[in-house]
Scaffold this active site. Structure first.
Site, PDB file in Angstrom:
ATOM      1  N   GLU A 176      -8.756   1.073  -4.797  1.00 17.52           N
ATOM      2  CA  GLU A 176      -9.631   2.475  -4.212  1.00 17.52           C
ATOM      3  C   GLU A 176     -11.512   2.894  -4.804  1.00 17.52           C
ATOM      4  OE1 GLU A 176      -6.540   4.472  -2.064  1.00 17.52           O
ATOM      5  OE2 GLU A 176      -5.820   3.243  -1.470  1.00 17.52           O
ATOM      6  N   TYR A 222       3.536   4.663  -2.972  1.00 18.89           N
ATOM      7  CA  TYR A 222       4.449   4.664  -3.838  1.00 18.89           C
ATOM      8  C   TYR A 222       5.002   3.731  -4.761  1.00 18.89           C
ATOM      9  CZ  TYR A 222       5.117   5.382   1.510  1.00 18.89           C
ATOM     10  OH  TYR A 222       5.512   6.423   3.522  1.00 18.89           O
ATOM     11  N   CYS A 229       1.037  -7.223  -3.859  1.00 16.41           N
ATOM     12  CA  CYS A 229       1.114  -5.856  -3.356  1.00 16.41           C
ATOM     13  C   CYS A 229      -0.466  -5.748  -3.099  1.00 16.41           C
ATOM     14  CB  CYS A 229       0.543  -5.079  -5.000  1.00 16.41           C
ATOM     15  SG  CYS A 229      -0.463  -3.334  -4.278  1.00 16.41           S
ATOM     16  N   THR A 230      -0.274  -5.182  -1.762  1.00 10.65           N
ATOM     17  CA  THR A 230      -1.291  -5.525  -0.235  1.00 10.65           C
ATOM     18  C   THR A 230      -2.594  -5.011  -0.876  1.00 10.65           C
ATOM     19  OG1 THR A 230      -0.860  -3.535   0.864  1.00 10.65           O
ATOM     20  CG2 THR A 230       0.211  -5.966   1.820  1.00 10.65           C
ATOM     21  N   HIS A 231      -2.528  -4.326  -2.261  1.00  6.10           N
ATOM     22  CA  HIS A 231      -4.121  -3.903  -2.617  1.00  6.10           C
ATOM     23  C   HIS A 231      -4.954  -5.185  -3.252  1.00  6.10           C
ATOM     24  CE1 HIS A 231      -3.576   0.645  -1.613  1.00  6.10           C
ATOM     25  NE2 HIS A 231      -4.577   0.376  -1.979  1.00  6.10           N
ATOM     26  N   ASP A 251       2.801   0.739   5.814  1.00  3.16           N
ATOM     27  CA  ASP A 251       2.093   1.063   4.781  1.00  3.16           C
ATOM     28  C   ASP A 251       2.485   2.154   4.544  1.00  3.16           C
ATOM     29  OD1 ASP A 251       1.434  -0.544   1.737  1.00  3.16           O
ATOM     30  OD2 ASP A 251      -0.617  -0.332   2.863  1.00  3.16           O
ATOM     31  N   SER A 252       1.972   2.796   2.379  1.00  4.85           N
ATOM     32  CA  SER A 252       1.892   3.240   2.157  1.00  4.85           C
ATOM     33  C   SER A 252       0.047   4.023   2.573  1.00  4.85           C
ATOM     34  CB  SER A 252       1.980   3.486   0.453  1.00  4.85           C
ATOM     35  OG  SER A 252       1.325   2.760  -0.043  1.00  4.85           O
ATOM     36  N   CYS A 289       4.290  -3.858   3.229  1.00  7.47           N
ATOM     37  CA  CYS A 289       4.018  -2.662   2.323  1.00  7.47           C
ATOM     38  C   CYS A 289       5.184  -3.450   1.255  1.00  7.47           C
ATOM     39  CB  CYS A 289       4.287  -0.738   2.290  1.00  7.47           C
ATOM     40  SG  CYS A 289       4.550  -1.220   0.651  1.00  7.47           S
ATOM     41  N   ASN A 290       4.038  -3.956   0.102  1.00  6.80           N
ATOM     42  CA  ASN A 290       5.697  -5.007  -0.959  1.00  6.80           C
ATOM     43  C   ASN A 290       6.473  -3.480  -1.805  1.00  6.80           C
ATOM     44  OD1 ASN A 290       4.277  -7.449  -1.934  1.00  6.80           O
ATOM     45  ND2 ASN A 290       3.015  -6.415  -1.408  1.00  6.80           N
ATOM     46  N   THR A 291       6.836  -2.226  -2.040  1.00  6.11           N
ATOM     47  CA  THR A 291       6.987  -1.531  -2.809  1.00  6.11           C
ATOM     48  C   THR A 291       8.572  -1.457  -1.312  1.00  6.11           C
ATOM     49  OG1 THR A 291       5.571  -0.377  -3.673  1.00  6.11           O
ATOM     50  CG2 THR A 291       7.663   0.467  -3.499  1.00  6.11           C
TER      51      THR A 291
END
Lengths: 275, 275
Positions: free
Chosen positions: B158, B48, B190-192, B16-17, B79-81
């Site tokens: 974050e 990303y 998005c994984t966040h 992932d980013s 990572c979705n992006t």
């Protein structure tokens, strides 16, 4: 590293993690209209303010390497995070004068503060470095300096929510510990923050003077050029700026015009890694 | 590129980013407890989702290069992006199976939507790619898909403002165009975003089912390993995960534990550029 005397008509290299440093270019173009500037925004790796000192130093040196290939006569780190973390390394490795935005900002804060209580806001990395405190207290160790990181300000600016209710609430939360300390001066210690001046001023109230280091940095560049014998005489023809970004030039141009205050043309994409 | 049959007891590479993909590792460790995983978070270049497709592809290939050196038997873009922009390139260049998070998420959305109206939220890059629309409509072209980028969600997560009033206001603004379309299913693209589930659910209301692709991705990994003849038999000993980050391991561990749901130990720092 051998020191070759730079040419007086060489360009001045200016860089930032992204578009924020264009506020410094704006002041430089206005104060030194006949100088040439090369601006690099490292948009492929932006932001720097959440990253570690070693990583920020490595990126700064890579960009400086690119600028040196263009034979610049001076390098300006138009990024608070780089100025807070990488000045020693840049000065060690570069054969030209290197200026940052923190010393000029510190001088301006000192001149503005009547009650000797200064607040500093910036990225996590800038605040953690204590670079502003040190720079201010080197000038006058009786000044009280209080600081607070504002990690949501950069994304709010990039989202364009400059006057949004959310931005005001975020500003109120971030500034409240500083206002509780009765600061009378607040350093905008990140080149994105000048775009939030109206909302920050509203939250801080009329008794707090906001310090934006862009103009002070431009003055510092001029006096260093003078000292170095590298300031172009005013009679010469008009200069201007060339722009380079490490990611998509279209996005750099779109975001960048807000910071530069005018349209951006002719941005060239570069790859910085391993320069 | 020559295709060497991977070893069955080789690790699975996941990347992932940054730390977001640890939500996928969490599901993988739970579903496949005897497999070994190698996780890479590119925290030196995160995020990303605001960067260009070419830059995201270059970064994804550099990380994949690192994973291949560890002889992985499969690569998972957690990572979705990356899944939205780089799957073709990764599949072209890698000699092992490559899975992303978008196809599993699309399948789960299809299964959940009763009224065939699906919303997708993600980064700017993911939404602009239309990868979810295409994946959902490849499965069923009668489904209406509506999407909206949510660039402030990652910085809010974050910053740790998971239940903050500001986060709720931001969510209300971002979701309102989707809710106006009467979606009954919302893909957290998005994984966040799974960390914002409570606030997103409150804003979206009980009539909207939230889809988090982590569990679906773990199931897809298991069935692909089965197809490839690379699934470890359940009798073998316990696996686990090794972690690598391209920036400060301390920050990766601190942020990462929220996503993994448990403490992170033994993170190693790596340099990815030019791998």
């Amino acid at each position: 590293m051998k020191t070759v005397r730079p040419e007086i008509d060489a360009p001045i290299g200016v860089f930032d993690s992204g578009v924020g440093g264009l506020t410094v270019i704006r002041s430089l173009l206005s104060l030194l209209p006949n100088e040439k500037f090369i601006y690099v925004g490292d948009t492929a790796r932006v932001p720097y303010g959440t990253k570690s000192p070693e990583t920020v130093r490595r990126y700064a040196l890579e960009i400086a390497g690119f600028l040196l290939k263009s034979q610049v006569k001076m390098v300006v780190a138009a990024c608070n995070t780089v100025s807070a973390l990488a000045m020693d390394k840049l000065r060690l490795f570069l054969p030209v004068s290197v200026l940052g935005v923190i010393e000029p900002g510190a001088r301006a804060a000192l001149a503005a503060s009547k009650h000797r209580r200064v607040g500093v806001i910036g990225t996590e990395a800038t605040v953690r470095s204590r670079a502003y405190q040190q720079a201010i207290n080197r000038l006058d160790d009786s000044i009280k300096v209080f600081s607070s990181p504002c990690p949501l300000f950069v994304p709010l600016v990039e989202e364009g929510w400059l006057g949004h209710a959310v931005t005001k609430q975020v500003a109120a939360q971030y500034l409240s510990p500083l206002l509780a300390k009765k600061i009378d001066t607040l350093v905008l210690g990140c080149t994105h923050y000048p775009l939030l001046k109206p909302v920050i001023q509203r939250v801080a109230g009329p008794g707090v003077e906001l310090i934006d280091s862009a103009d002070e940095t431009a003055k510092a560049v001029r006096s260093r050029l003078e000292q170095d014998g590298l300031l172009l005489p005013p009679s010469r023809k008009r200069g201007g700026a060339e722009f380079f970004s490490s990611d998509d030039p279209a996005k750099f141009m779109f975001l960048g015009q807000k910071f530069l205050g005018s349209a951006l043309r002719g941005v060239e994409r570069i790859q910085l890694e391993g320069v």
